[in-house]
Structures are given as structure tokens and as C-alpha cells.
Design a protein around this motif. Structure first.
Motif, PDB file in Angstrom:
ATOM      1  N   LEU A 192      48.274  40.629  47.843  1.00  0.00           N
ATOM      2  CA  LEU A 192      47.412  39.573  48.894  1.00  0.00           C
ATOM      3  C   LEU A 192      47.045  38.496  47.946  1.00  0.00           C
ATOM      4  CD1 LEU A 192      45.514  41.701  51.032  1.00  0.00           C
ATOM      5  CD2 LEU A 192      47.744  40.699  51.799  1.00  0.00           C
ATOM      6  N   VAL A 193      47.038  37.201  48.312  1.00  0.00           N
ATOM      7  CA  VAL A 193      46.599  36.060  47.515  1.00  0.00           C
ATOM      8  C   VAL A 193      45.070  35.838  47.888  1.00  0.00           C
ATOM      9  CG1 VAL A 193      46.835  33.479  46.847  1.00  0.00           C
ATOM     10  CG2 VAL A 193      48.886  34.903  47.313  1.00  0.00           C
ATOM     11  N   LEU A 194      44.275  35.817  46.835  1.00  0.00           N
ATOM     12  CA  LEU A 194      42.859  35.689  47.101  1.00  0.00           C
ATOM     13  C   LEU A 194      42.617  34.060  46.479  1.00  0.00           C
ATOM     14  CD1 LEU A 194      41.274  38.915  45.760  1.00  0.00           C
ATOM     15  CD2 LEU A 194      41.917  38.355  48.083  1.00  0.00           C
ATOM     16  N   ALA A 195      42.087  33.320  47.011  1.00  0.00           N
ATOM     17  CA  ALA A 195      41.932  31.878  46.758  1.00  0.00           C
ATOM     18  C   ALA A 195      40.398  31.525  46.812  1.00  0.00           C
ATOM     19  CB  ALA A 195      42.722  30.920  47.169  1.00  0.00           C
ATOM     20  N   HIS A 196      40.000  30.696  45.836  1.00  0.00           N
ATOM     21  CA  HIS A 196      38.533  30.155  45.805  1.00  0.00           C
ATOM     22  C   HIS A 196      38.783  28.787  46.732  1.00  0.00           C
ATOM     23  CE1 HIS A 196      34.756  28.363  44.556  1.00  0.00           C
ATOM     24  NE2 HIS A 196      34.443  29.769  44.433  1.00  0.00           N
ATOM     25  N   PRO A 197      37.863  28.178  47.496  1.00  0.00           N
ATOM     26  CA  PRO A 197      38.263  27.182  48.292  1.00  0.00           C
ATOM     27  C   PRO A 197      37.897  25.849  47.447  1.00  0.00           C
ATOM     28  CG  PRO A 197      35.853  28.147  48.789  1.00  0.00           C
ATOM     29  CD  PRO A 197      36.516  29.128  48.162  1.00  0.00           C
ATOM     30  N   GLU A 198      37.527  25.870  45.971  1.00  0.00           N
ATOM     31  CA  GLU A 198      37.773  24.790  45.333  1.00  0.00           C
ATOM     32  C   GLU A 198      39.049  24.498  44.917  1.00  0.00           C
ATOM     33  OE1 GLU A 198      35.220  25.163  41.727  1.00  0.00           O
ATOM     34  OE2 GLU A 198      33.540  26.013  42.966  1.00  0.00           O
ATOM     35  N   CYS A 199      40.165  25.200  45.334  1.00  0.00           N
ATOM     36  CA  CYS A 199      41.815  25.079  45.025  1.00  0.00           C
ATOM     37  C   CYS A 199      42.128  24.053  46.152  1.00  0.00           C
ATOM     38  CB  CYS A 199      42.562  26.295  45.320  1.00  0.00           C
ATOM     39  SG  CYS A 199      42.115  27.655  44.128  1.00  0.00           S
ATOM     40  N   LYS A 200      43.363  23.555  45.685  1.00  0.00           N
ATOM     41  CA  LYS A 200      43.862  22.379  46.600  1.00  0.00           C
ATOM     42  C   LYS A 200      44.228  23.066  48.007  1.00  0.00           C
ATOM     43  CE  LYS A 200      46.445  21.325  43.008  1.00  0.00           C
ATOM     44  NZ  LYS A 200      47.194  20.736  42.126  1.00  0.00           N
ATOM     45  N   GLU A 201      44.495  22.351  48.827  1.00  0.00           N
ATOM     46  CA  GLU A 201      44.569  22.841  50.224  1.00  0.00           C
ATOM     47  C   GLU A 201      46.177  23.302  50.179  1.00  0.00           C
ATOM     48  OE1 GLU A 201      45.067  19.371  52.950  1.00  0.00           O
ATOM     49  OE2 GLU A 201      45.556  20.662  54.765  1.00  0.00           O
ATOM     50  N   ALA A 202      46.911  22.787  49.574  1.00  0.00           N
ATOM     51  CA  ALA A 202      48.238  23.779  49.706  1.00  0.00           C
ATOM     52  C   ALA A 202      48.259  24.908  49.082  1.00  0.00           C
ATOM     53  CB  ALA A 202      49.220  22.917  48.880  1.00  0.00           C
ATOM     54  N   VAL A 203      47.636  25.088  48.105  1.00  0.00           N
ATOM     55  CA  VAL A 203      47.236  26.748  47.613  1.00  0.00           C
ATOM     56  C   VAL A 203      46.486  27.227  48.564  1.00  0.00           C
ATOM     57  CG1 VAL A 203      46.004  27.706  45.687  1.00  0.00           C
ATOM     58  CG2 VAL A 203      47.325  26.010  45.128  1.00  0.00           C
ATOM     59  N   LEU A 204      45.431  26.867  49.329  1.00  0.00           N
ATOM     60  CA  LEU A 204      44.569  27.643  50.155  1.00  0.00           C
ATOM     61  C   LEU A 204      45.341  27.994  51.316  1.00  0.00           C
ATOM     62  CD1 LEU A 204      41.225  25.588  50.247  1.00  0.00           C
ATOM     63  CD2 LEU A 204      41.942  27.642  48.994  1.00  0.00           C
ATOM     64  N   GLN A 205      46.542  27.006  51.791  1.00  0.00           N
ATOM     65  CA  GLN A 205      47.586  27.442  52.839  1.00  0.00           C
ATOM     66  C   GLN A 205      48.231  28.691  52.361  1.00  0.00           C
ATOM     67  OE1 GLN A 205      49.414  23.917  54.079  1.00  0.00           O
ATOM     68  NE2 GLN A 205      47.390  23.100  55.231  1.00  0.00           N
ATOM     69  N   MET A 206      48.576  28.979  51.375  1.00  0.00           N
ATOM     70  CA  MET A 206      49.287  30.315  50.820  1.00  0.00           C
ATOM     71  C   MET A 206      48.408  31.421  50.860  1.00  0.00           C
ATOM     72  SD  MET A 206      51.203  28.902  47.534  1.00  0.00           S
ATOM     73  CE  MET A 206      52.619  30.040  47.528  1.00  0.00           C
ATOM     74  N   ALA A 207      46.987  31.145  50.764  1.00  0.00           N
ATOM     75  CA  ALA A 207      46.103  32.297  50.658  1.00  0.00           C
ATOM     76  C   ALA A 207      45.790  33.282  51.811  1.00  0.00           C
ATOM     77  CB  ALA A 207      44.822  31.925  50.347  1.00  0.00           C
ATOM     78  N   TYR A 228      46.539  42.360  44.201  1.00  0.00           N
ATOM     79  CA  TYR A 228      45.943  41.054  44.600  1.00  0.00           C
ATOM     80  C   TYR A 228      46.521  40.085  43.403  1.00  0.00           C
ATOM     81  CZ  TYR A 228      42.770  43.452  47.811  1.00  0.00           C
ATOM     82  OH  TYR A 228      42.403  44.222  48.728  1.00  0.00           O
ATOM     83  N   ILE A 229      47.032  38.694  43.958  1.00  0.00           N
ATOM     84  CA  ILE A 229      47.061  37.757  43.128  1.00  0.00           C
ATOM     85  C   ILE A 229      45.490  36.747  43.328  1.00  0.00           C
ATOM     86  CG2 ILE A 229      48.652  35.524  42.637  1.00  0.00           C
ATOM     87  CD1 ILE A 229      50.650  37.043  44.069  1.00  0.00           C
ATOM     88  N   VAL A 230      45.081  36.375  42.048  1.00  0.00           N
ATOM     89  CA  VAL A 230      43.566  35.994  42.153  1.00  0.00           C
ATOM     90  C   VAL A 230      43.829  34.462  41.768  1.00  0.00           C
ATOM     91  CG1 VAL A 230      41.424  36.102  41.401  1.00  0.00           C
ATOM     92  CG2 VAL A 230      42.881  38.302  41.834  1.00  0.00           C
ATOM     93  N   ALA A 231      43.568  33.623  42.717  1.00  0.00           N
ATOM     94  CA  ALA A 231      43.449  32.139  42.293  1.00  0.00           C
ATOM     95  C   ALA A 231      41.994  31.644  42.281  1.00  0.00           C
ATOM     96  CB  ALA A 231      44.336  31.363  43.327  1.00  0.00           C
ATOM     97  N   THR A 232      41.264  32.266  41.218  1.00  0.00           N
ATOM     98  CA  THR A 232      39.907  31.524  40.874  1.00  0.00           C
ATOM     99  C   THR A 232      40.110  31.674  39.268  1.00  0.00           C
ATOM    100  OG1 THR A 232      37.514  31.250  41.360  1.00  0.00           O
ATOM    101  CG2 THR A 232      38.639  33.440  41.360  1.00  0.00           C
ATOM    102  N   GLU A 233      38.810  31.516  38.588  1.00  0.00           N
ATOM    103  CA  GLU A 233      38.482  31.406  37.348  1.00  0.00           C
ATOM    104  C   GLU A 233      38.762  33.056  37.026  1.00  0.00           C
ATOM    105  OE1 GLU A 233      36.848  31.185  33.320  1.00  0.00           O
ATOM    106  OE2 GLU A 233      36.551  32.703  34.731  1.00  0.00           O
ATOM    107  N   ALA A 234      39.548  33.270  35.818  1.00  0.00           N
ATOM    108  CA  ALA A 234      39.697  34.485  35.538  1.00  0.00           C
ATOM    109  C   ALA A 234      38.639  35.779  35.077  1.00  0.00           C
ATOM    110  CB  ALA A 234      40.971  34.592  34.482  1.00  0.00           C
ATOM    111  N   GLY A 235      37.684  34.994  35.010  1.00  0.00           N
ATOM    112  CA  GLY A 235      36.547  35.955  34.520  1.00  0.00           C
ATOM    113  C   GLY A 235      36.029  36.816  35.648  1.00  0.00           C
ATOM    114  N   ILE A 236      36.368  36.447  37.067  1.00  0.00           N
ATOM    115  CA  ILE A 236      36.183  37.437  38.174  1.00  0.00           C
ATOM    116  C   ILE A 236      36.828  38.871  37.866  1.00  0.00           C
ATOM    117  CG2 ILE A 236      37.926  36.189  39.609  1.00  0.00           C
ATOM    118  CD1 ILE A 236      34.397  37.916  40.856  1.00  0.00           C
TER     119      ILE A 236
END
Ligand code: 13P
Ligand code: SF4
Length: 312
Positions: A192-207, A228-236
Motif C-alpha cells: 500500500l502507498v502511504l503519503a503525507h498531504p504535503e506531497c503533490k496532488e498526483a502523488v496523493l492520487q496514487m496513495a 508499505y511504500i512510504v512517501a514522507t520523510e524517511a525518519g518515520i
């Protein structure tokens, strides 16, 4: 020879200090923190701590928020150069002109702003509570939202509002690309793709899941059987792997492919050595101009009150 983490713990006790750490900090810094959390949790802990000294292991605006909430306490940030490209994308004088050009609007600002911008704001939000706070206003309320255009567009989309957006962004979250995430999806079709809402809209649409760092973590903890594929800063990933040791977490890389995971260079400035030095020397200390602080505290308190009412 006492190791540095142990020396930090001893100093912390001697000085009645508390260490607050954001999920984007280096793993070893998260490990010495008393509390690790997202931006909202850091503000909530700062507001209620009985400690004399707060060491804010995060970036400068997080230290400022703590200082505004606790003016009588000493607030330290291990490296004063730990800034934020998103906060920098919204200088207070330009934001003041934008607000003045749109009279009759309620000003909602993301916590990733300077205290001077918060002083121009009616209510502060974080990515954990932005949707609920915006929805707490009547649908016809005219709202200015700053500074993150991606978070603002996302909130507009999910609430059906038409907030006026400031054109700012976080350089880390803007670096995620649909191409790289699609490539990872091909390699890990069940992830599953996890994305933070600071990502661009096109990325959020894939989440599959869009949320704050705390919300993404919570989702993974509830569904540890997934990957999970994690689209936010990798420290998390440090806390995700700590709480879900058997789950596969794959960091989404930046679009330029320069490294396997996407890190915020500002957050990484804080090291264990700097945490030790700042506790020992009680410097660098965060200061906020008294007039600015008097204005900035109101929208931050308002956020904390609404969040408490909503159980966030
Ligand atoms: P949250 O902590 O609200 O998830 O925000 C992430 C961030 O960008 C902090 O700098
Ligand atoms: Fe700022 Fe982005 Fe770094 Fe968060 S990740 S501190 S928003 S530059």
C-alpha cells in the motif's frame, strides 16, 4: 566511559529537562527523546510539560511554537540552522500583504510557519487536524490557507471548500514522483502507498492512505500484515519498524534518484552530540519577540483547544 545516550539521560535528569523529538529525526536522536511524535503532539507535550528546559529535537519553528506556549521555560534546539523550506516559503511581510489584499478572510496557517506568520493567523493547524479545523468553520466562511499549497489543495478537495492558497511547499515532499512510486508498485504490487498531504496532488492520487506522520504510523500499526511504500520523510520508518518489526516498509525515493530514501537535510542537522552539547551548555536557545509571541500564542492555543474538543 559513559556513552553519549546515557550522558544525555543523566544531564536531562539533573537539569529537569525534557527531550521532544519529531518522527523525522535521526533514529538515535528519537531513541533518547522522552516523547516522539508529529507536529501536533510536540506542541501538546510542550504545552503540558513540567520540565524547566525543553530540548526540541526538530526544526526551528517547532522550537518557536514551544517557546510561545511556554515563555517562562528555556527552549533549546540542538542546531539553530535546522530551518524549514516550507516556513521559508512564506515570509511574514509578504504574507501580511496577501492577508491585507483579501479582507474578510479567516487566516488558517499550517504550523510549519515562523512565529511572525502565526501572529497574522486566526487559527494554526497541523496535518493531523487541518481537515477537522477547516470543517469547524461554516461552509460559507472565506478562508486563506498558508503556506503549503499541496496540503491546502488536498483539504479543499476533501472538504469541498475553496480556500485561497498561499503558494508554498516543502522541498522534501515535492521531490516524490509518480514515476518512482509506480516503479516501486511494479516491484511490490501488494504494497500500500502511504503519503503525507504535503506531497503533490498526483502523488496523493496514487496513495492508498493520505495522512500526517502520526496517521500513517497508526494505519501501519493497525494493519501490520500489509507492506508499505512510504512517501514522507524517511525518519518515520524508524518508529514504523520499531512498532511493526515484521512489516516491510519501503521508502519512496526522491525523483532525482540521488538516494534510496528522501530525507530532510534540516531535520538531520540534529545529532546526538549536538543534543548533548545543547543540554550541557543550555544553548542555542530559541527566543521569540514578546509582541510577536503575544499575538502568535492565540492561534496556537485555539488549535490546541479545538483539538482537545475533537479528541485529537
Ligand atoms: P506532521 O508532523 O504534522 O506529520 O508534519 C510533517 C512535517 O513536515 C514536519 O516538518
Ligand atoms: Fe520543513 Fe519539509 Fe523538512 Fe518538514 S520535511 S521540516 S516541512 S523542509
Amino acid at each position: 566511559m559513559v556513552n553519549i545516550a546515557e550522558a544525555i539521560r543523566q544531564l536531562k535528569k539533573e537539569k529537569n529537562a525534557v527531550i521532544l523529538g519529531h518522527y523525522y529525526q535521526r533514529g538515535e536522536v528519537q531513541d533518547v527523546a522522552d516523547y516522539v511524535g508529529d507536529s501536533l503532539a510536540l506542541a501538546q507535550w510542550a504545552a503540558r510539560t513540567q520540565a524547566d528546559i525543553i530540548v526540541m529535537c526538530g526544526v526551528h519553528f517547532m522550537g518557536e511554537t514551544a517557546k510561545v506556549l511556554c515563555p517562562q521555560k528555556k527552549v533549546l534546539v540542538p542546531d539553530m540552522a535546522a530551518g524549514c523550506s516550507l516556513a521559508d516559503s512564506c515570509p511574514a511581510d509578504e504574507f501580511a500583504r496577501f492577508v491585507a489584499a483579501h479582507p474578510g478572510h479567516t487566516v488558517v496557517s499550517y504550523v510549519n510557519t515562523t512565529a511572525a506568520v502565526k501572529a497574522l493567523t486566526d487559527v494554526v493547524v497541523t496535518s493531523t487536524n487541518a481537515r477537522q479545523i477547516v470543517e469547524s468553520f461554516p461552509p460559507e466562511e472565506k478562508i486563506i490557507f498558508g503556506p503549503d499549497r499541496n496540503l491546502g489543495s488536498y483539504i479543499n478537495a476533501v472538504t469541498g471548500r475553496h480556500m485561497l492558497l498561499w503558494d508554498g511547499a516543502c522541498h522534501v515532499h515535492e521531490r516524490f514522483s509518480t514515476e518512482k512510486i509506480a516503479g516501486l508498485k511494479r516491484q511490490h504490487p501488494d504494497a500500500l502507498v502511504l503519503a503525507h498531504p504535503e506531497c503533490k496532488e498526483a502523488v496523493l492520487q496514487m496513495a492508498d492512505v493520505v495522512g500526517s506522520t502520526a496517521a500513517l504510523l497508526k494505519y501501519a500499526v493497525r494493519h501490520p500484515e500489509r507492506s508499505y511504500i512510504v512517501a514522507t520523510e524517511a525518519g518515520i520508518l524508524h518508529e514504523m519498524r520499531r512498532q511493526c518489526p515484521h512489516t516491510e516498509f519501503i521508502p519512496a525515493p526522491p525523483s532525482d534518484g540521488t538516494c534510496a530514501c528522501n530525507e530532510c537535510s534540516y531535520m538531520r542537522l540534529n545529532t546526538l552530540e549536538k543534543v548533548y552539547d545543547c543540554l550541557l551548555n543550555e544553548t542555542p536557545e530559541v527566543t521569540v519577540d514578546a509582541d510577536v509571541a503575544a499575538k502568535a500564542v492565540r492561534p496556537i492555543q485555539r488549535m490546541l483547544e479545538i483539538s482537545a474538543r475533537l479528541g485529537l
